[in-house]
Design a protein around this motif. Structure first.
Motif, PDB file in Angstrom:
ATOM      1  N   LYS A 244     144.796  61.921  93.687  1.00 23.46           N
ATOM      2  CA  LYS A 244     145.614  60.849  93.112  1.00 23.46           C
ATOM      3  C   LYS A 244     145.278  60.677  91.640  1.00 23.46           C
ATOM      4  N   SER A 245     146.328  60.484  90.822  1.00 19.54           N
ATOM      5  CA  SER A 245     146.158  60.298  89.391  1.00 19.54           C
ATOM      6  C   SER A 245     145.891  58.834  89.076  1.00 19.54           C
ATOM      7  N   ALA A 246     145.589  58.556  87.812  1.00 22.16           N
ATOM      8  CA  ALA A 246     145.368  57.172  87.383  1.00 22.16           C
ATOM      9  C   ALA A 246     146.630  56.336  87.551  1.00 22.16           C
ATOM     10  N   GLY A 247     147.788  56.993  87.577  1.00 20.02           N
ATOM     11  CA  GLY A 247     149.047  56.275  87.776  1.00 20.02           C
ATOM     12  C   GLY A 247     149.453  56.174  89.234  1.00 20.02           C
ATOM     13  N   ASP A 248     148.518  56.441  90.157  1.00 16.88           N
ATOM     14  CA  ASP A 248     148.734  56.349  91.610  1.00 16.88           C
ATOM     15  C   ASP A 248     149.777  57.347  92.127  1.00 16.88           C
ATOM     16  N   VAL A 249     149.941  58.447  91.421  1.00 14.37           N
ATOM     17  CA  VAL A 249     150.785  59.530  91.927  1.00 14.37           C
ATOM     18  C   VAL A 249     149.916  60.440  92.781  1.00 14.37           C
TER      19      VAL A 249
ATOM     20  N   LEU B 263     143.618  65.351  85.506  1.00 15.19           N
ATOM     21  CA  LEU B 263     144.651  64.407  85.929  1.00 15.19           C
ATOM     22  C   LEU B 263     144.241  63.657  87.189  1.00 15.19           C
TER      23      LEU B 263
END
Length: 206
Positions: A119-124, A166
């Motif tokens: 998971k990325s910092a943008g919750d993707v 990422l």
């Protein structure tokens, strides 16, 4: 023998008296008291059980019930784990590290499914393996020795990664073998499901 007049007189008198006595009904007497009820006798011995009757005909089949939800009792999933990568992406072409997965048995490795998500910092959320072209990063995973899960990140080209990673968190999902798809005998290929579909299917909280 001839009856005398005196004898005939008494005979007539006797017949008249009897006739009067028979023609007059007497008064009805009072009702007598009710007698004492007798005690109930002891119960007789229980009779023998009769032979079992013939089995009745089988009734019609009932309507088929609704399809139940997939079982989750044996499915193991982790919380989101902070990335174990601590290297400088400006100096290496690739790196590997490990996270501990206590439920990762040999049977699951050989017959089950091991799913890993990042998971990325943008919750993707990305399912591994994942290639991030905009970051020059390729992520993959494979079961390691013992209960280890190996995480691998590499540059897409021949140079160093060169950019911050990422994916900053990882989660694994361990599914034992032998969980068939509804209406089929073959196991499900869970790699074809999106993360959202997997989370809903196995009731995994975010």
């Amino acid at each position: 023998m001839k009856m005398t007049s005196t004898t005939r007189f008494f005979a007539i008198l006797l017949m008249g008296t009897l006739t009067m006595a028979c023609s007059k009904d007497g008064d009805i007497g009072p009702q007598g008291e009710q007698g004492i009820q007798g005690q109930q006798g002891p119960a007789g011995p229980q009779g023998e059980v009769g032979p079992e009757g013939a089995q009745g005909e089988q009734g019609p089949a009932g309507a088929e019930g609704e399809q139940g939800q997939p079982g989750t009792a044996n499915v193991i999933y982790s919380d989101w784990i902070t990335s174990p990568f601590t290297f400088d992406p400006n100096t290496v072409l690739g790196w590997n590290s490990f996270i501990i997965a206590p439920g990762l048995t040999e049977d699951i490795k050989e017959n089950g499914a091991v799913l890993v998500y990042g998971k990325s910092a943008g919750d993707v959320v990305y399912q591994l393996p994942a290639v991030i072209f905009g970051r020059n990063q390729s992520y993959s995973s494979r079961p390691g020795s013992s209960y280890n899960l190996r995480l691998i990140v590499e540059s897409i080209d021949s140079g160093v990664i060169g950019q911050p990673l990422l994916l900053i968190e990882f989660r694994y999902l361990l599914i034992p073998g032998g969980i068939p798809e509804s209406g089929k005998s073959a196991p499900v290929d869970y790699t074809k499901f999106s993360y959202e579909e997997i989370a809903e299917r196995f009731n995994i909280p975010d």
